[in-house]
Design a protein around this motif. Structure first.
Motif, PDB file in Angstrom:
ATOM      1  N   GLY A   1      52.020  36.030  47.039  1.00 25.23           N
ATOM      2  CA  GLY A   1      51.153  35.303  47.953  1.00 25.23           C
ATOM      3  C   GLY A   1      50.025  36.114  48.538  1.00 25.23           C
ATOM      4  N   TYR A   2      49.755  37.293  47.991  1.00 23.31           N
ATOM      5  CA  TYR A   2      48.643  38.116  48.449  1.00 23.31           C
ATOM      6  C   TYR A   2      48.222  39.031  47.316  1.00 23.31           C
ATOM      7  N   THR A   3      47.216  39.837  47.564  1.00 20.09           N
ATOM      8  CA  THR A   3      46.690  40.755  46.553  1.00 20.09           C
ATOM      9  C   THR A   3      46.881  42.188  47.028  1.00 20.09           C
TER      10      THR A   3
ATOM     11  N   ALA B   1      46.033  51.545  41.809  1.00 21.20           N
ATOM     12  CA  ALA B   1      44.616  51.861  42.008  1.00 21.20           C
ATOM     13  C   ALA B   1      43.728  50.633  41.841  1.00 21.20           C
ATOM     14  N   THR B   2      44.285  49.535  41.334  1.00 22.85           N
ATOM     15  CA  THR B   2      43.543  48.299  41.009  1.00 22.85           C
ATOM     16  C   THR B   2      42.277  48.588  40.205  1.00 22.85           C
ATOM     17  N   ALA B   3      42.396  49.520  39.256  1.00 26.39           N
ATOM     18  CA  ALA B   3      41.306  49.770  38.307  1.00 26.39           C
ATOM     19  C   ALA B   3      41.405  48.698  37.220  1.00 26.39           C
ATOM     20  N   THR B   4      40.976  47.494  37.565  1.00 24.18           N
ATOM     21  CA  THR B   4      41.233  46.318  36.735  1.00 24.18           C
ATOM     22  C   THR B   4      40.599  46.439  35.365  1.00 24.18           C
ATOM     23  N   GLY B   5      39.395  46.971  35.270  1.00 29.18           N
ATOM     24  CA  GLY B   5      38.740  47.107  33.975  1.00 29.18           C
ATOM     25  C   GLY B   5      39.480  48.051  33.051  1.00 29.18           C
TER      26      GLY B   5
ATOM     27  N   GLY C   1      43.758  48.378  46.483  1.00 29.14           N
ATOM     28  CA  GLY C   1      43.585  49.644  45.794  1.00 29.14           C
ATOM     29  C   GLY C   1      42.139  50.076  45.941  1.00 29.14           C
ATOM     30  N   ALA C   2      41.832  51.246  45.436  1.00 30.21           N
ATOM     31  CA  ALA C   2      40.492  51.798  45.629  1.00 30.21           C
ATOM     32  C   ALA C   2      39.397  50.920  45.044  1.00 30.21           C
ATOM     33  N   ASP C   3      39.678  50.239  43.938  1.00 32.00           N
ATOM     34  CA  ASP C   3      38.634  49.473  43.246  1.00 32.00           C
ATOM     35  C   ASP C   3      38.768  47.966  43.416  1.00 32.00           C
ATOM     36  N   LEU C   4      39.656  47.503  44.284  1.00 32.52           N
ATOM     37  CA  LEU C   4      39.920  46.066  44.352  1.00 32.52           C
ATOM     38  C   LEU C   4      38.671  45.267  44.722  1.00 32.52           C
TER      39      LEU C   4
ATOM     40  N   GLY D   1      56.446  46.999  49.440  1.00 33.24           N
ATOM     41  CA  GLY D   1      56.944  47.395  50.752  1.00 33.24           C
ATOM     42  C   GLY D   1      56.020  48.296  51.525  1.00 33.24           C
ATOM     43  N   ASN D   2      55.170  49.073  50.828  1.00 27.72           N
ATOM     44  CA  ASN D   2      54.409  50.111  51.507  1.00 27.72           C
ATOM     45  C   ASN D   2      52.895  50.010  51.340  1.00 27.72           C
ATOM     46  N   GLN D   3      52.434  49.481  50.219  1.00 28.73           N
ATOM     47  CA  GLN D   3      50.995  49.452  50.003  1.00 28.73           C
ATOM     48  C   GLN D   3      50.380  48.268  50.744  1.00 28.73           C
ATOM     49  N   SER D   4      49.196  48.475  51.295  1.00 27.31           N
ATOM     50  CA  SER D   4      48.544  47.405  52.051  1.00 27.31           C
ATOM     51  C   SER D   4      48.077  46.294  51.114  1.00 27.31           C
TER      52      SER D   4
END
Length: 772
Positions: free
Chosen positions: A210-212, A328-332, A215-218, A614-617
């Protein structure tokens, strides 16, 4: 009999369950269509809601309009305002009477260059107490005015999409059940579906909450999705420039960073789904594709579905992939990892398959599909892929010299070029002719960002980890290596190799010898890539050798990018060890190594997923306006010399003697009436960053007007002395760009026709076998 004919023979429309299910879904679908066809409603609130903010309002949510009555729907909130300071206030909505998450929006920041908000809200319950609130920071002047609430059709397009998807899934489940009952689906195919589904589900747990995950690149990649959506709404296809980036000035991200796969979440955004939902769906789709592709490729290379399943789990849930894609949400880059197994499988077929066989004619297809996917998802990974492919070609140079092998490689390269030409032509055009910032960053070093050797087997995460703070060793480091399991597999392979076990297993068969050679090459390449990811690899020395080397090394940014290919090679090596123990009838070692893989994946993967949740924003982003549009990561695609801090929302600026009337800006297209009463030529600076392709035309005569860089590299149109009339400024793709798009379209159409013909030929051969 082909599969479509078999499905037709099931006669689902005569089955009661299918009919009942269809009616259940089609009734709400019909209702949604009726609501979409109905005219949109607009509510205007004039006069009584004006409010002038003072310092006393600082830090509080001031209600500027209340008592608004609305039914469920997606609405656009347009609040008029005047302010002299950017982002000093946030406009949003509030309602304490609706259920939890019955009202969703993140609001919109208020800018001096804009005079009306335009953010969307999602309302899932009728209300009579909706409030429009403004959170004021206490700085600058701010006065609010009239309010306009516009109903959109997006709630009903969302529901229509959900109902259509639900009906499709219910129908697919029934087709599967009836098809299996009538024709008996192969057990192996069922197992493959189960394994891919299970692996995909585990990898997708962070996207089902229910959320995303942040990460640095989000934010950057979310803006890329919004850029595709806004470009499509602005009339671009394909989207070349993101119209709302850089405060409406436009940005050339799509030309340098291909966004074709982002059309999936962009389509969901057009249908009305919030940002977080669209992004999460995209990530789930990529996880499914990665699990399926890796299962197919590693299964084909090993000749075993079970080894394919283990390899798929090792790759899809690998340390580096989870770090890049989730943490890191480096999606590419995470998307690009989906296609590495295809490239590896393509090389495997080209270099190990018997070129006398008829099937060898299509050996280029996996390589073409993999490289095309890489080019159109992450160009930097292509740099590494080129180096990896060259290393394999160097080892198999004698085989490449055979005409049939060379022709297959050449065919794969040419078809890949044809498929990707629509992206490569604009990319090279801008890169070679435009002085963008990315061409001037060769001084950026990367060796200090390399990993420590202990990073490679390390596979557990920590809170508040900084992967680039290496001053204290690994004290504050995250896991970003290949993991302990793959290191164990590599160690077992090296022991078997150097103890001479492979010489006994190879035999005298040429196909077996070249198969072993390919895996050994993958092992060596994998070890080299692991070494290149470390901070002891001499990146700085290589960078100092030549300007071209400096540019290539600097563009890599992070040595850990090497671990994507390193992981793919080591997964192949691990799968080979399983194959070796199985073929040598060492069932005990086969089972033990398989258990090590499963245990390692489950402990590391599940630990990461638990840690992340549990820990990452995290973010709950609904509307794009809340993100802003000024963040462009490293500003790589700005024209050199542009001061991004000076770019903000504004209108066109007239030069001496120029008068502007009827100014309208829609997306990256501007129309206006202007006159020049100055004694000489003057100009107008438009709030659009100048890139190749912008044209200004006098709409009265069709005459093209000169365009040149203005202040801070914006579009400047030169206005001749005595000019008076209407003018249009817009971006026009060069003709040769359109030609490249046509070539790519024809190439993909030819591939589709060729695939259909091959399937028809295969069906005819199967029919002959059945008759025989």
């Amino acid at each position: 009999m082909n599969i479509l004919h078999k499905v037709y023979e099931l006669k689902l429309w005569k089955r009661k369950l299918f009919c009942v299910t269809s009616v259940i879904f089609f009734i709400p679908i019909l209702f949604c269509i009726i609501r979409i066809a109905a005219p949109s409603r607009v509510w205007e609130y004039v006069g009584e809601g004006g409010y002038r903010f003072t310092e006393a309002d600082s830090g509080t949510d001031v209600v500027v309009w209340d008592g608004i009555s609305l039914t469920p729907g997606v609405y656009r909130i347009e609040l008029a305002y005047d302010t002299d300071l950017d982002a000093a206030a946030l406009c949003n909505v509030a309602d304490g009477t609706v259920f939890y998450k019955g009202l969703c929006s993140n609001g919109e920041h208020m800018y001096s260059g804009l005079h009306r908000t335009g953010f969307h809200i999602w309302l899932y319950e009728s209300t009579e107490n909706l409030q429009v609130v403004v959170s004021y920071g206490g700085k600058g002047n701010l006065v609010t005015g009239d309010l306009r609430v516009v109903e959109t059709k997006q709630l009903w397009t969302m529901l229509l999409t959900i109902m259509a998807f639900g009906w499709s899934m219910a129908s697919a489940a029934q087709i599967f059940l009836y098809y299996d009952k009538c024709y008996s689906i192969d057990v192996g195919k069922k197992q493959a579906f189960f394994w891919v589904a299970a692996i995909s589900f585990i990898a997708s747990v962070p996207y089902l909450c229910g959320y995303t995950i942040t990460g640095a690149d989000l934010t950057y990649h979310l803006q890329r999705i919004e850029g595709v959506k806004d470009g499509l709404l602005g009339g671009q296809f394909p989207v070349r420039l993101e119209p709302k980036w850089m405060y409406g000035h436009g940005y050339a991200d799509a030309i340098f960073y291909c966004n074709i796969l982002l059309y999936v979440p962009a389509l969901l955004r057009l249908l009305g789904f919030p940002i977080w939902f669209s992004y999460n769906v995209y990530c789930i789709v990529i996880n499914i594709a990665t699990a399926g592709i890796s299962y197919y490729c590693f299964g084909k290379m090993s000749g075993s579905r079970h080894i394919g399943a283990v390899s798929s789990a090792l790759y899809t849930l690998s340390i580096i992939r989870l770090y890049k894609f989730v943490s890191a949400t480096a999606t590419g880059e995470g998307t690009a990892l989906t296609f590495l197994p295809l490239v590896l499988y393509g090389l495997f077929r080209i270099f190990t398959q018997n070129y006398e066989e008829k099937e060898y004619k299509t050996a280029w297809a996996p390589l073409m599909a993999g490289v095309s996917g890489l080019i159109q998802s992450h160009v930097l990974t292509c740099e590494i892929t080129v180096a990896v492919v060259l290393l394999f070609c160097l080892i198999f140079i004698r085989r490449i010299l055979h005409p049939r092998v060379f022709f297959v490689l050449l065919k794969g390269a040419l078809v890949t070029l044809g498929v990707c030409l629509w992206f490569l032509v604009p990319f090279l055009d801008y890169f070679l002719t435009q002085n963008v910032h990315i061409r001037n960053v060769s001084a950026r070093t990367i060796q200090e960002r390399g990993l420590y050797p202990a990073h490679l087997p390390f596979q557990f995460w920590r809170t508040d980890a900084n992967p680039f703070d290496m001053e204290n060793g690994m004290q504050y480091s995250n896991a970003m290596g290949v993991g302990l399991v793959l290191c164990i597999g590599l160690g077992i392979f090296l022991i078997l190799w150097f103890s001479g076990k492979f010489r006994k297993a190879e035999g005298k068969n040429f196909s077996e010898k070249i198969f072993f050679l390919f895996v050994k090459t993958a092992c060596v390449v994998g070890i080299l890539l692991l070494y290149m990811s470390l901070n002891i690899f001499p990146w700085d020395r290589i960078q100092a050798m030549h300007p071209i080397a400096a540019s290539l090394v600097s563009s890599l940014q992070f040595p850990n990018r090497m671990l994507g290919w390193g992981t793919a090679c080591l997964v192949l090596v691990f799968g080979f060890c399983l194959w070796y123990f199985k073929s040598q009838r060492r069932e005990k070692y086969y089972v033990m190594l398989g258990c090590v893989a499963i245990f390692g994946v489950m402990t590391s993967g599940m630990y990461l997923l638990d840690f992340v949740n549990g820990n990452q924003s995290y973010y709950e982003l609904y509307n794009e306006e809340s993100m802003g549009s000024g963040y462009i990561s490293g500003a790589e695609y700005l024209m050199e010399g542009t001061d991004e801090s000076q770019v903000t929302y504004r209108d066109a600026t007239a030069g001496p003697g120029v008068e502007i009337r009827e100014y309208q800006k829609k997306s990256l297209e501007v129309t206006l009436w202007c006159s020049n009463e100055w004694e000489t030529e003057s100009y107008i600076d438009f709030p659009i960053l100048l890139y190749k392709g912008y044209k200004a035309v006098c709409t009265d005569t069709g005459e093209e007007m000169p365009v040149c860089p203005g202040e801070n590299n914006v579009v400047r149109v030169l206005i001749p002395k005595g000019f008076e009339g209407e003018m249009m400024v817009r971006f026009v793709s060069p003709v040769y760009w359109r030609v490249s798009e046509l070539i790519s379209l024809l190439t993909m159409a030819s591939l589709a026709v060729m695939w259909r013909n091959m399937r028809n030929e295969r069906r005819k051969m199967d029919a002959k076998r059945e008759m025989g």
